[in-house]
Design a protein around this motif. Structure first.
Motif, mmCIF file in Angstrom:
data_model
loop_
_atom_site.group_PDB
_atom_site.id
_atom_site.type_symbol
_atom_site.label_atom_id
_atom_site.label_comp_id
_atom_site.label_asym_id
_atom_site.label_seq_id
_atom_site.Cartn_x
_atom_site.Cartn_y
_atom_site.Cartn_z
ATOM 1 N N GLY A 103 0.802 -1.212 0.000
ATOM 2 C CA GLY A 103 0.000 0.000 0.000
ATOM 3 C C GLY A 103 0.835 1.261 0.000
ATOM 4 N N THR A 104 1.999 1.204 0.634
ATOM 5 C CA THR A 104 2.876 2.384 0.710
ATOM 6 C C THR A 104 3.185 2.945 -0.670
ATOM 7 O OG1 THR A 104 3.896 1.740 2.805
ATOM 8 C CG2 THR A 104 5.188 3.169 1.370
ATOM 9 N N GLN A 109 -3.408 2.444 -7.038
ATOM 10 C CA GLN A 109 -4.164 1.291 -7.522
ATOM 11 C C GLN A 109 -5.041 0.700 -6.416
ATOM 12 O OE1 GLN A 109 -1.866 -2.075 -8.931
ATOM 13 N NE2 GLN A 109 -3.568 -2.813 -10.162
ATOM 14 N N VAL A 110 -4.487 0.595 -5.209
ATOM 15 C CA VAL A 110 -5.234 0.005 -4.087
ATOM 16 C C VAL A 110 -6.514 0.784 -3.831
ATOM 17 C CG1 VAL A 110 -5.196 -0.349 -1.584
ATOM 18 C CG2 VAL A 110 -3.237 -1.046 -2.972
ATOM 19 N N LEU A 111 -6.440 2.101 -3.811
ATOM 20 C CA LEU A 111 -7.615 2.908 -3.487
ATOM 21 C C LEU A 111 -8.649 2.883 -4.607
ATOM 22 C CD1 LEU A 111 -5.782 5.866 -1.742
ATOM 23 C CD2 LEU A 111 -7.321 4.211 -0.647
ATOM 24 N N LYS A 112 -8.217 2.605 -5.839
ATOM 25 C CA LYS A 112 -9.184 2.433 -6.927
ATOM 26 C C LYS A 112 -9.833 1.056 -6.858
ATOM 27 C CE LYS A 112 -7.073 5.666 -10.192
ATOM 28 N NZ LYS A 112 -6.362 5.830 -11.491
ATOM 29 N N GLU A 113 -9.045 0.040 -6.515
ATOM 30 C CA GLU A 113 -9.579 -1.317 -6.379
ATOM 31 C C GLU A 113 -10.492 -1.437 -5.166
ATOM 32 O OE1 GLU A 113 -5.840 -4.020 -8.080
ATOM 33 O OE2 GLU A 113 -6.097 -3.696 -5.933
ATOM 34 N N ALA A 114 -10.141 -0.731 -4.095
ATOM 35 C CA ALA A 114 -10.830 -0.891 -2.815
ATOM 36 C C ALA A 114 -11.206 0.470 -2.238
ATOM 37 C CB ALA A 114 -9.931 -1.655 -1.848
#
Length: 555
Positions: A103-104, A109-114
Protein backbone atom coordinates in the motif's frame (compact mmCIF):
# COMPACT_ATOMS: atom_id res chain seq x y z
CA UNK A 1 -11.90 3.75 21.29
CA UNK A 2 -11.47 0.12 20.21
CA UNK A 3 -8.83 -0.76 17.61
CA UNK A 4 -8.91 -4.17 15.92
CA UNK A 5 -5.95 -5.47 13.93
CA UNK A 6 -6.55 -8.36 11.52
CA UNK A 7 -3.83 -10.40 9.81
CA UNK A 8 -5.39 -11.45 6.46
CA UNK A 9 -5.79 -15.13 5.65
CA UNK A 10 -3.24 -15.60 2.86
CA UNK A 11 -1.25 -18.79 2.21
CA UNK A 12 1.25 -19.66 -0.53
CA UNK A 13 3.35 -22.67 0.50
CA UNK A 14 6.54 -20.66 0.91
CA UNK A 15 8.07 -19.80 4.29
CA UNK A 16 5.03 -21.29 6.04
CA UNK A 17 6.35 -24.81 5.54
CA UNK A 18 8.64 -24.27 8.57
CA UNK A 19 5.73 -23.31 10.83
CA UNK A 20 3.37 -20.49 11.76
CA UNK A 21 5.04 -17.09 12.02
CA UNK A 22 3.92 -14.52 14.61
CA UNK A 23 2.88 -11.20 13.00
CA UNK A 24 5.36 -8.91 14.73
CA UNK A 25 3.77 -5.82 13.16
CA UNK A 26 0.80 -6.24 15.50
CA UNK A 27 2.95 -6.32 18.64
CA UNK A 28 4.90 -3.19 17.68
CA UNK A 29 1.80 -1.20 16.66
CA UNK A 30 -0.24 -2.33 19.68
CA UNK A 31 2.58 -1.48 22.08
CA UNK A 32 2.97 1.98 20.59
CA UNK A 33 -0.76 2.68 20.72
CA UNK A 34 -1.00 1.54 24.34
CA UNK A 35 1.95 3.74 25.30
CA UNK A 36 0.04 6.60 23.62
CA UNK A 37 -3.01 6.01 25.81
CA UNK A 38 -5.14 3.74 23.62
CA UNK A 39 -5.30 0.48 25.51
CA UNK A 40 -8.34 -1.20 23.92
CA UNK A 41 -6.45 -2.99 21.17
CA UNK A 42 -7.49 -6.46 19.93
CA UNK A 43 -5.92 -8.81 17.41
CA UNK A 44 -7.44 -11.47 15.15
CA UNK A 45 -4.98 -13.71 13.29
CA UNK A 46 -7.09 -14.91 10.38
CA UNK A 47 -4.06 -16.42 8.66
CA UNK A 48 -2.77 -18.67 11.44
CA UNK A 49 -6.31 -19.68 12.44
CA UNK A 50 -7.34 -20.07 8.77
CA UNK A 51 -10.54 -18.10 9.30
CA UNK A 52 -13.18 -18.03 6.58
CA UNK A 53 -14.83 -14.79 5.49
CA UNK A 54 -17.89 -15.67 7.56
CA UNK A 55 -15.74 -16.25 10.64
CA UNK A 56 -13.98 -12.91 10.12
CA UNK A 57 -17.38 -11.24 9.73
CA UNK A 58 -18.54 -12.82 12.98
CA UNK A 59 -15.42 -11.60 14.82
CA UNK A 60 -15.96 -8.03 13.62
CA UNK A 61 -19.66 -8.13 14.52
CA UNK A 62 -18.91 -9.43 18.02
CA UNK A 63 -15.94 -7.16 18.80
CA UNK A 64 -17.56 -3.92 17.55
CA UNK A 65 -14.35 -2.01 16.77
CA UNK A 66 -14.15 1.69 15.92
CA UNK A 67 -11.08 1.19 13.71
CA UNK A 68 -9.87 -1.92 11.86
CA UNK A 69 -6.32 -2.16 10.50
CA UNK A 70 -4.83 -4.74 8.12
CA UNK A 71 -1.36 -5.12 6.71
CA UNK A 72 -0.40 -6.48 3.32
CA UNK A 73 2.71 -7.59 1.56
CA UNK A 74 2.11 -7.77 -2.18
CA UNK A 75 0.72 -11.32 -2.45
CA UNK A 76 -1.69 -10.71 0.45
CA UNK A 77 -3.11 -7.46 -0.90
CA UNK A 78 -6.37 -8.86 -2.30
CA UNK A 79 -7.10 -10.75 0.92
CA UNK A 80 -6.46 -7.58 2.92
CA UNK A 81 -8.69 -5.51 0.64
CA UNK A 82 -11.49 -8.08 0.95
CA UNK A 83 -11.11 -8.21 4.74
CA UNK A 84 -11.59 -4.45 4.98
CA UNK A 85 -14.56 -4.68 2.61
CA UNK A 86 -16.18 -7.15 5.03
CA UNK A 87 -15.59 -4.59 7.80
CA UNK A 88 -17.62 -2.00 5.89
CA UNK A 89 -20.34 -4.57 5.19
CA UNK A 90 -20.65 -5.13 8.94
CA UNK A 91 -20.66 -1.43 9.79
CA UNK A 92 -19.93 1.38 7.29
CA UNK A 93 -18.97 3.69 10.16
CA UNK A 94 -15.91 1.65 11.13
CA UNK A 95 -12.71 3.36 9.94
CA UNK A 96 -10.70 1.00 7.71
CA UNK A 97 -6.92 1.28 7.49
CA UNK A 98 -4.38 -0.59 5.35
CA UNK A 99 -0.64 -0.67 6.11
CA UNK A 100 2.40 -2.43 4.71
CA UNK A 101 4.84 -2.08 1.86
CA UNK A 102 2.39 -2.75 -0.97
CA UNK A 103 0.00 0.00 0.00
CA UNK A 104 2.88 2.38 0.71
CA UNK A 105 3.87 2.52 -2.96
CA UNK A 106 0.80 1.10 -4.75
CA UNK A 107 -1.85 3.22 -3.04
CA UNK A 108 -3.20 4.75 -6.31
CA UNK A 109 -4.16 1.29 -7.52
CA UNK A 110 -5.23 0.01 -4.09
CA UNK A 111 -7.62 2.91 -3.49
CA UNK A 112 -9.18 2.43 -6.93
CA UNK A 113 -9.58 -1.32 -6.38
CA UNK A 114 -10.83 -0.89 -2.82
CA UNK A 115 -12.58 2.48 -2.34
CA UNK A 116 -13.90 1.20 1.00
CA UNK A 117 -10.44 1.74 2.51
CA UNK A 118 -10.48 5.02 4.43
CA UNK A 119 -6.70 5.38 4.72
CA UNK A 120 -3.50 3.73 3.56
CA UNK A 121 -0.59 4.13 5.98
CA UNK A 122 2.61 4.85 4.09
CA UNK A 123 5.89 3.52 5.47
CA UNK A 124 6.67 3.01 9.15
CA UNK A 125 3.33 2.75 10.90
CA UNK A 126 3.62 3.34 14.64
CA UNK A 127 3.48 7.14 14.83
CA UNK A 128 1.14 7.45 11.84
CA UNK A 129 -1.30 4.98 13.40
CA UNK A 130 -1.22 6.76 16.75
CA UNK A 131 -1.93 10.09 15.04
CA UNK A 132 -4.75 8.51 13.03
CA UNK A 133 -6.38 6.89 16.08
CA UNK A 134 -6.14 10.19 17.95
CA UNK A 135 -7.79 12.04 15.06
CA UNK A 136 -10.61 9.49 14.93
CA UNK A 137 -11.05 9.67 18.71
CA UNK A 138 -11.29 13.47 18.55
CA UNK A 139 -13.75 13.38 15.64
CA UNK A 140 -11.38 15.12 13.21
CA UNK A 141 -10.37 12.29 10.92
CA UNK A 142 -13.23 11.70 8.47
CA UNK A 143 -13.97 15.42 8.31
CA UNK A 144 -10.38 16.27 7.34
CA UNK A 145 -8.05 13.36 6.59
CA UNK A 146 -5.35 15.83 5.63
CA UNK A 147 -4.82 16.32 9.36
CA UNK A 148 -2.81 13.07 9.51
CA UNK A 149 0.61 12.94 7.90
CA UNK A 150 1.85 9.74 6.27
CA UNK A 151 -1.39 8.46 4.75
CA UNK A 152 -3.12 8.26 1.38
CA UNK A 153 -6.88 8.32 0.79
CA UNK A 154 -9.49 8.79 -1.91
CA UNK A 155 -11.83 11.78 -1.85
CA UNK A 156 -15.57 11.31 -2.52
CA UNK A 157 -15.03 12.31 -6.16
CA UNK A 158 -12.35 9.62 -6.57
CA UNK A 159 -9.25 11.81 -6.40
CA UNK A 160 -6.30 10.11 -4.65
CA UNK A 161 -4.49 12.26 -2.09
CA UNK A 162 -1.23 11.56 -0.26
CA UNK A 163 -0.43 13.66 2.79
CA UNK A 164 3.16 14.69 3.64
CA UNK A 165 5.26 11.84 5.01
CA UNK A 166 5.64 11.36 8.75
CA UNK A 167 9.34 11.44 9.78
CA UNK A 168 10.81 8.04 10.69
CA UNK A 169 11.12 7.29 14.41
CA UNK A 170 14.81 7.86 15.07
CA UNK A 171 14.92 6.23 18.50
CA UNK A 172 13.46 2.78 17.84
CA UNK A 173 13.89 1.86 21.50
CA UNK A 174 10.94 4.15 22.24
CA UNK A 175 8.77 1.42 20.73
CA UNK A 176 7.89 -1.17 23.37
CA UNK A 177 6.05 -4.03 21.65
CA UNK A 178 3.06 -5.71 23.27
CA UNK A 179 4.03 -9.33 22.67
CA UNK A 180 1.21 -10.47 24.94
CA UNK A 181 -1.36 -9.64 22.24
CA UNK A 182 -0.32 -12.68 20.19
CA UNK A 183 -1.58 -16.28 20.56
CA UNK A 184 1.79 -17.81 21.37
CA UNK A 185 0.65 -21.42 21.46
CA UNK A 186 -0.09 -21.11 17.72
CA UNK A 187 3.38 -19.98 16.60
CA UNK A 188 5.48 -23.14 16.44
CA UNK A 189 8.74 -23.54 14.52
CA UNK A 190 8.49 -27.10 13.20
CA UNK A 191 12.24 -27.90 12.97
CA UNK A 192 12.60 -27.42 16.74
CA UNK A 193 8.98 -27.86 17.84
CA UNK A 194 9.33 -24.63 19.84
CA UNK A 195 7.59 -21.29 19.86
CA UNK A 196 9.14 -18.78 17.45
CA UNK A 197 9.40 -14.99 17.42
CA UNK A 198 10.60 -12.40 14.88
CA UNK A 199 11.97 -9.38 16.76
CA UNK A 200 13.40 -6.24 15.15
CA UNK A 201 17.13 -5.45 15.47
CA UNK A 202 17.29 -2.57 12.96
CA UNK A 203 15.12 -0.97 10.31
CA UNK A 204 16.08 -0.01 6.79
CA UNK A 205 19.23 -0.53 4.77
CA UNK A 206 22.06 1.81 3.72
CA UNK A 207 22.19 0.22 0.24
CA UNK A 208 19.81 0.74 -2.69
CA UNK A 209 19.44 -2.57 -4.52
CA UNK A 210 17.17 -2.10 -7.53
CA UNK A 211 15.33 -5.39 -6.96
CA UNK A 212 14.51 -4.54 -3.32
CA UNK A 213 12.46 -1.81 -1.67
CA UNK A 214 13.23 -2.24 2.02
CA UNK A 215 15.55 0.75 1.93
CA UNK A 216 12.82 2.81 0.30
CA UNK A 217 10.05 1.70 2.67
CA UNK A 218 11.93 2.45 5.91
CA UNK A 219 13.58 5.56 4.39
CA UNK A 220 16.44 5.58 6.88
CA UNK A 221 18.78 3.03 8.45
CA UNK A 222 18.35 2.93 12.23
CA UNK A 223 19.68 0.35 14.64
CA UNK A 224 18.55 -0.36 18.17
CA UNK A 225 20.52 -0.60 21.39
CA UNK A 226 21.62 -4.27 21.44
CA UNK A 227 20.89 -4.53 25.17
CA UNK A 228 17.31 -3.33 24.60
CA UNK A 229 16.87 -5.96 21.88
CA UNK A 230 18.09 -8.66 24.25
CA UNK A 231 15.71 -7.29 26.91
CA UNK A 232 12.92 -7.92 24.43
CA UNK A 233 14.17 -11.42 23.67
CA UNK A 234 14.43 -12.18 27.38
CA UNK A 235 10.77 -11.17 27.74
CA UNK A 236 9.84 -13.46 24.84
CA UNK A 237 11.73 -16.38 26.37
CA UNK A 238 10.62 -15.99 29.99
CA UNK A 239 7.07 -14.71 29.56
CA UNK A 240 6.00 -16.38 26.31
CA UNK A 241 8.15 -19.54 26.28
CA UNK A 242 9.82 -18.68 22.95
CA UNK A 243 12.58 -21.18 22.10
CA UNK A 244 13.70 -19.86 18.72
CA UNK A 245 13.79 -16.47 17.04
CA UNK A 246 14.71 -15.04 13.66
CA UNK A 247 15.85 -11.44 13.40
CA UNK A 248 13.49 -9.62 11.06
CA UNK A 249 16.27 -7.56 9.45
CA UNK A 250 17.32 -8.06 5.86
CA UNK A 251 20.93 -8.08 7.06
CA UNK A 252 21.50 -7.75 10.82
CA UNK A 253 25.28 -8.17 10.53
CA UNK A 254 25.64 -5.00 8.48
CA UNK A 255 26.53 -2.98 11.60
CA UNK A 256 29.38 -5.16 12.83
CA UNK A 257 29.97 -3.41 16.16
CA UNK A 258 26.31 -3.53 17.22
CA UNK A 259 25.91 -7.15 16.14
CA UNK A 260 28.92 -8.17 18.22
CA UNK A 261 27.44 -6.33 21.23
CA UNK A 262 24.16 -8.16 20.64
CA UNK A 263 25.89 -11.56 20.63
CA UNK A 264 27.94 -10.73 23.73
CA UNK A 265 24.80 -9.69 25.61
CA UNK A 266 23.04 -12.94 24.67
CA UNK A 267 26.03 -14.93 25.94
CA UNK A 268 26.08 -12.92 29.17
CA UNK A 269 22.40 -13.61 29.91
CA UNK A 270 22.53 -17.28 28.86
CA UNK A 271 18.87 -17.46 27.85
CA UNK A 272 19.24 -20.87 26.20
CA UNK A 273 17.52 -19.71 23.02
CA UNK A 274 18.64 -20.52 19.47
CA UNK A 275 18.17 -18.18 16.53
CA UNK A 276 18.68 -17.55 12.83
CA UNK A 277 19.39 -14.70 10.43
CA UNK A 278 19.60 -13.78 6.75
CA UNK A 279 22.84 -12.12 5.70
CA UNK A 280 25.45 -11.68 2.97
CA UNK A 281 28.38 -13.87 2.05
CA UNK A 282 30.81 -10.98 2.43
CA UNK A 283 29.75 -10.36 6.01
CA UNK A 284 30.52 -13.98 6.88
CA UNK A 285 33.96 -13.72 5.29
CA UNK A 286 34.58 -10.41 7.05
CA UNK A 287 33.64 -11.95 10.41
CA UNK A 288 35.40 -15.30 9.99
CA UNK A 289 37.16 -15.03 13.36
CA UNK A 290 33.91 -14.05 15.09
CA UNK A 291 31.89 -17.07 14.01
CA UNK A 292 32.65 -19.03 17.22
CA UNK A 293 31.28 -16.05 19.17
CA UNK A 294 28.13 -15.98 17.03
CA UNK A 295 27.59 -19.70 17.56
CA UNK A 296 28.17 -19.40 21.31
CA UNK A 297 25.45 -16.71 21.36
CA UNK A 298 22.98 -19.24 19.95
CA UNK A 299 23.14 -18.52 16.22
CA UNK A 300 22.28 -21.86 14.59
CA UNK A 301 20.92 -21.01 11.11
CA UNK A 302 22.23 -18.58 8.50
CA UNK A 303 20.48 -18.07 5.17
CA UNK A 304 22.78 -16.62 2.50
CA UNK A 305 21.81 -14.75 -0.68
CA UNK A 306 24.39 -16.52 -2.79
CA UNK A 307 23.19 -16.90 -6.34
CA UNK A 308 21.11 -14.03 -7.66
CA UNK A 309 24.17 -13.13 -9.69
CA UNK A 310 24.50 -15.92 -12.24
CA UNK A 311 20.81 -15.75 -13.05
CA UNK A 312 21.10 -12.14 -14.09
CA UNK A 313 24.07 -13.06 -16.35
CA UNK A 314 26.05 -10.06 -15.23
CA UNK A 315 29.74 -10.15 -16.08
CA UNK A 316 30.68 -8.83 -12.67
CA UNK A 317 29.13 -11.93 -11.10
CA UNK A 318 30.68 -14.53 -13.36
CA UNK A 319 34.10 -14.29 -11.70
CA UNK A 320 35.51 -17.42 -10.14
CA UNK A 321 36.34 -15.44 -7.00
CA UNK A 322 32.66 -14.80 -6.31
CA UNK A 323 31.86 -18.50 -6.59
CA UNK A 324 34.73 -19.35 -4.30
CA UNK A 325 33.57 -16.76 -1.78
CA UNK A 326 30.15 -18.41 -1.63
CA UNK A 327 31.66 -21.85 -1.18
CA UNK A 328 34.10 -20.66 1.48
CA UNK A 329 31.43 -18.80 3.49
CA UNK A 330 29.28 -21.94 3.60
CA UNK A 331 32.17 -24.07 4.76
CA UNK A 332 33.18 -21.56 7.44
CA UNK A 333 29.67 -21.59 8.87
CA UNK A 334 29.49 -25.38 8.87
CA UNK A 335 32.91 -25.65 10.50
CA UNK A 336 31.55 -23.50 13.33
CA UNK A 337 28.44 -25.61 13.89
CA UNK A 338 26.04 -23.25 12.09
CA UNK A 339 23.44 -24.61 9.65
CA UNK A 340 23.73 -23.02 6.21
CA UNK A 341 21.02 -22.30 3.66
CA UNK A 342 21.85 -21.17 0.14
CA UNK A 343 19.27 -19.07 -1.69
CA UNK A 344 19.00 -19.38 -5.48
CA UNK A 345 16.88 -17.04 -7.56
CA UNK A 346 15.48 -18.66 -10.69
CA UNK A 347 12.90 -17.89 -13.34
CA UNK A 348 14.14 -14.84 -15.19
CA UNK A 349 13.50 -14.53 -18.90
CA UNK A 350 16.94 -15.97 -19.77
CA UNK A 351 16.48 -19.10 -17.64
CA UNK A 352 17.16 -22.40 -19.42
CA UNK A 353 17.29 -26.07 -18.51
CA UNK A 354 21.07 -25.72 -18.51
CA UNK A 355 21.16 -22.78 -16.08
CA UNK A 356 18.83 -24.60 -13.68
CA UNK A 357 21.07 -27.65 -13.81
CA UNK A 358 24.00 -25.31 -13.18
CA UNK A 359 22.48 -24.11 -9.92
CA UNK A 360 21.92 -27.71 -8.82
CA UNK A 361 25.53 -28.66 -9.51
CA UNK A 362 26.66 -25.51 -7.76
CA UNK A 363 24.57 -26.40 -4.72
CA UNK A 364 26.06 -29.88 -4.61
CA UNK A 365 29.58 -28.47 -4.97
CA UNK A 366 29.14 -25.84 -2.25
CA UNK A 367 27.28 -28.41 -0.13
CA UNK A 368 25.16 -26.12 2.05
CA UNK A 369 22.93 -27.88 4.56
CA UNK A 370 19.87 -26.61 2.73
CA UNK A 371 19.10 -24.98 -0.59
CA UNK A 372 16.14 -22.92 -1.64
CA UNK A 373 15.20 -22.19 -5.26
CA UNK A 374 12.94 -19.11 -5.21
CA UNK A 375 11.06 -17.88 -8.26
CA UNK A 376 12.09 -14.38 -9.23
CA UNK A 377 9.38 -11.96 -8.13
CA UNK A 378 9.52 -8.44 -9.60
CA UNK A 379 8.06 -6.32 -6.81
CA UNK A 380 5.79 -3.80 -8.57
CA UNK A 381 7.24 -0.91 -6.54
CA UNK A 382 10.92 -1.73 -7.20
CA UNK A 383 13.08 0.12 -9.71
CA UNK A 384 13.82 -3.13 -11.51
CA UNK A 385 10.10 -3.71 -12.17
CA UNK A 386 9.98 -0.48 -14.14
CA UNK A 387 13.04 -1.49 -16.13
CA UNK A 388 11.57 -4.87 -17.07
CA UNK A 389 8.71 -3.09 -18.83
CA UNK A 390 6.59 -5.34 -21.07
CA UNK A 391 8.56 -8.42 -20.03
CA UNK A 392 6.21 -8.56 -17.05
CA UNK A 393 3.04 -10.26 -18.28
CA UNK A 394 1.37 -11.20 -15.00
CA UNK A 395 -0.19 -8.53 -12.77
CA UNK A 396 -2.09 -10.91 -10.50
CA UNK A 397 -0.26 -9.84 -7.35
CA UNK A 398 -1.64 -12.73 -5.29
CA UNK A 399 0.86 -14.91 -7.18
CA UNK A 400 3.86 -12.69 -6.37
CA UNK A 401 4.96 -15.13 -3.67
CA UNK A 402 8.40 -16.54 -4.67
CA UNK A 403 6.88 -19.93 -5.55
CA UNK A 404 4.90 -18.98 -8.67
CA UNK A 405 6.81 -18.25 -11.91
CA UNK A 406 5.76 -14.68 -12.66
CA UNK A 407 8.28 -14.23 -15.47
CA UNK A 408 8.12 -16.65 -18.40
CA UNK A 409 11.57 -17.77 -19.59
CA UNK A 410 12.14 -17.47 -23.33
CA UNK A 411 13.36 -21.06 -23.60
CA UNK A 412 10.65 -22.91 -21.62
CA UNK A 413 7.12 -22.61 -20.38
CA UNK A 414 6.23 -22.07 -16.75
CA UNK A 415 5.23 -25.69 -16.17
CA UNK A 416 8.63 -26.96 -17.27
CA UNK A 417 10.34 -24.34 -15.12
CA UNK A 418 8.42 -25.53 -12.06
CA UNK A 419 9.17 -29.17 -12.88
CA UNK A 420 12.91 -28.59 -13.19
CA UNK A 421 12.98 -26.64 -9.93
CA UNK A 422 11.17 -29.53 -8.22
CA UNK A 423 13.73 -31.90 -9.76
CA UNK A 424 16.48 -29.86 -8.10
CA UNK A 425 14.69 -30.06 -4.75
CA UNK A 426 14.10 -33.81 -5.03
CA UNK A 427 17.70 -34.65 -5.85
CA UNK A 428 19.22 -32.26 -3.34
CA UNK A 429 17.13 -33.30 -0.34
CA UNK A 430 17.19 -37.03 -1.18
CA UNK A 431 20.96 -36.85 -0.94
CA UNK A 432 20.75 -34.94 2.35
CA UNK A 433 18.11 -37.24 3.86
CA UNK A 434 19.90 -40.52 3.13
CA UNK A 435 23.59 -39.65 3.01
CA UNK A 436 24.24 -36.54 5.10
CA UNK A 437 21.75 -35.42 7.78
CA UNK A 438 21.67 -38.69 9.79
CA UNK A 439 25.46 -38.84 9.88
CA UNK A 440 26.13 -35.25 11.03
CA UNK A 441 28.54 -35.47 13.96
CA UNK A 442 27.44 -32.32 15.77
CA UNK A 443 24.39 -33.49 17.75
CA UNK A 444 22.67 -30.11 17.82
CA UNK A 445 23.16 -29.55 14.10
CA UNK A 446 21.92 -33.08 13.39
CA UNK A 447 18.78 -32.57 15.48
CA UNK A 448 18.10 -29.24 13.80
CA UNK A 449 18.63 -30.62 10.29
CA UNK A 450 16.39 -33.62 10.91
CA UNK A 451 13.75 -31.20 12.17
CA UNK A 452 14.06 -29.18 8.96
CA UNK A 453 13.68 -32.39 6.96
CA UNK A 454 10.53 -33.19 8.93
CA UNK A 455 9.06 -29.78 8.05
CA UNK A 456 9.99 -30.27 4.39
CA UNK A 457 8.41 -33.75 4.22
CA UNK A 458 5.30 -32.64 6.10
CA UNK A 459 4.60 -29.81 3.67
CA UNK A 460 5.27 -32.11 0.72
CA UNK A 461 2.89 -34.77 2.03
CA UNK A 462 0.20 -32.13 2.60
CA UNK A 463 0.80 -30.77 -0.92
CA UNK A 464 1.42 -27.30 0.53
CA UNK A 465 5.09 -27.01 -0.44
CA UNK A 466 5.53 -24.53 -3.30
CA UNK A 467 1.72 -24.43 -3.63
CA UNK A 468 1.92 -27.72 -5.55
CA UNK A 469 -1.52 -28.96 -4.57
CA UNK A 470 -3.23 -25.76 -5.67
CA UNK A 471 -1.53 -25.65 -9.09
CA UNK A 472 -1.98 -29.38 -9.74
CA UNK A 473 1.63 -30.51 -9.94
CA UNK A 474 2.18 -34.22 -9.19
CA UNK A 475 5.49 -34.82 -10.93
CA UNK A 476 7.06 -34.59 -14.41
CA UNK A 477 4.00 -36.21 -15.99
CA UNK A 478 1.89 -33.16 -15.02
CA UNK A 479 4.23 -30.36 -16.10
CA UNK A 480 2.13 -29.70 -19.22
CA UNK A 481 -1.13 -29.50 -17.27
CA UNK A 482 -0.02 -27.29 -14.37
CA UNK A 483 -2.46 -24.41 -13.93
CA UNK A 484 -1.22 -21.33 -12.10
CA UNK A 485 -4.69 -19.74 -12.40
CA UNK A 486 -3.44 -16.25 -13.16
CA UNK A 487 -6.22 -13.68 -13.11
CA UNK A 488 -5.68 -12.10 -16.53
CA UNK A 489 -8.20 -9.38 -15.79
CA UNK A 490 -5.83 -7.79 -13.32
CA UNK A 491 -3.83 -5.10 -15.08
CA UNK A 492 -2.32 -1.71 -14.39
CA UNK A 493 -4.05 0.82 -16.64
CA UNK A 494 -2.14 3.69 -18.22
CA UNK A 495 -3.52 6.35 -15.86
CA UNK A 496 -2.71 4.29 -12.78
CA UNK A 497 0.75 3.45 -14.12
CA UNK A 498 1.42 7.16 -14.53
CA UNK A 499 0.28 7.81 -10.94
CA UNK A 500 2.41 4.94 -9.63
CA UNK A 501 5.49 6.34 -11.32
CA UNK A 502 5.17 9.46 -9.16
CA UNK A 503 4.27 7.99 -5.75
CA UNK A 504 7.77 8.36 -4.35
CA UNK A 505 8.33 11.91 -5.60
CA UNK A 506 9.34 13.74 -2.46
CA UNK A 507 9.55 10.48 -0.52
CA UNK A 508 12.75 11.59 1.13
CA UNK A 509 15.13 8.84 2.20
CA UNK A 510 18.65 8.84 3.60
CA UNK A 511 19.72 8.04 0.04
CA UNK A 512 18.37 11.29 -1.45
CA UNK A 513 14.92 12.55 -2.50
CA UNK A 514 14.57 9.77 -5.06
CA UNK A 515 17.08 7.31 -6.51
CA UNK A 516 17.03 7.52 -10.29
CA UNK A 517 18.32 4.28 -11.81
CA UNK A 518 20.20 4.48 -15.11
CA UNK A 519 18.17 2.67 -17.73
CA UNK A 520 20.27 2.96 -20.86
CA UNK A 521 22.05 -0.14 -22.16
CA UNK A 522 25.66 -0.22 -21.10
CA UNK A 523 25.28 1.77 -17.89
CA UNK A 524 22.30 -0.36 -16.85
CA UNK A 525 24.10 -3.66 -16.24
CA UNK A 526 26.89 -1.99 -14.34
CA UNK A 527 24.48 -0.17 -12.03
CA UNK A 528 22.38 -3.29 -11.45
CA UNK A 529 25.45 -5.34 -10.69
CA UNK A 530 26.79 -2.71 -8.31
CA UNK A 531 23.47 -2.51 -6.48
CA UNK A 532 23.05 -6.28 -6.36
CA UNK A 533 26.60 -6.67 -5.05
CA UNK A 534 25.54 -4.86 -1.90
CA UNK A 535 22.83 -7.41 -1.13
CA UNK A 536 23.83 -10.60 -2.87
CA UNK A 537 27.44 -11.29 -1.98
CA UNK A 538 29.60 -8.50 -3.28
CA UNK A 539 32.29 -6.30 -1.88
CA UNK A 540 30.43 -3.33 -0.32
CA UNK A 541 30.44 -3.08 3.45
CA UNK A 542 29.16 -0.56 5.94
CA UNK A 543 32.30 1.37 6.84
CA UNK A 544 33.24 2.32 10.39
CA UNK A 545 32.46 5.93 9.52
CA UNK A 546 28.99 4.94 8.28
CA UNK A 547 28.42 2.89 11.41
CA UNK A 548 29.40 5.84 13.59
CA UNK A 549 27.09 8.15 11.62
CA UNK A 550 24.23 5.70 12.12
CA UNK A 551 24.81 5.70 15.86
CA UNK A 552 24.83 9.52 15.95
CA UNK A 553 21.51 9.73 14.07
CA UNK A 554 19.91 7.20 16.40
CA UNK A 555 21.13 8.93 19.59
Amino acid sequence: MRVLFIHPNYHSGGAEIAGNWPPAWVAYLAGYLKAGGYTDVIFVDAMTNDLSEDQVREKITTLKPDIVGCTAITPAIYKAERTLQIVKEVNPDIVTVLGGIHGTFMYPQVLKEAPWIDAVVRGEGEQVMLNLVTAVDEGRFMADRNCVNGIAFATPDGKVVATPAEPPIQDLDRITPDWGILEWDKYIYIPMNKRVAIPNFARGCPFTCSFCSQWKFWRDYRIRDPKKVVDEIETLVKEHDVGFFILADEEPTIHRKKFIEFCEELIKRDLGVLWGINTRVTDILRDEKLLPLFRKAGLIHVSLGTEAAAQLKLDMFNKETTIEQNKRAIQLLKDNGIVTEAQFIVGLENETAETLEETYKMARDWNPDMANWAMYTPWPFSDLFQELGDKVEVFDFEKYNFVTPIMKPDAMDRGELLDRVMNNYRRFFMNKAFLQYPFTKDKLRRKYLMGCLKAFLKSGFERKFYDLGRVGYWGPQTKKTVNFSFDKERRIDAQTADELSRVDDGWVTMHGPKIEMRRRKGDDNFELAKAAMACGGGTEQLSEEQQAATEVRAS
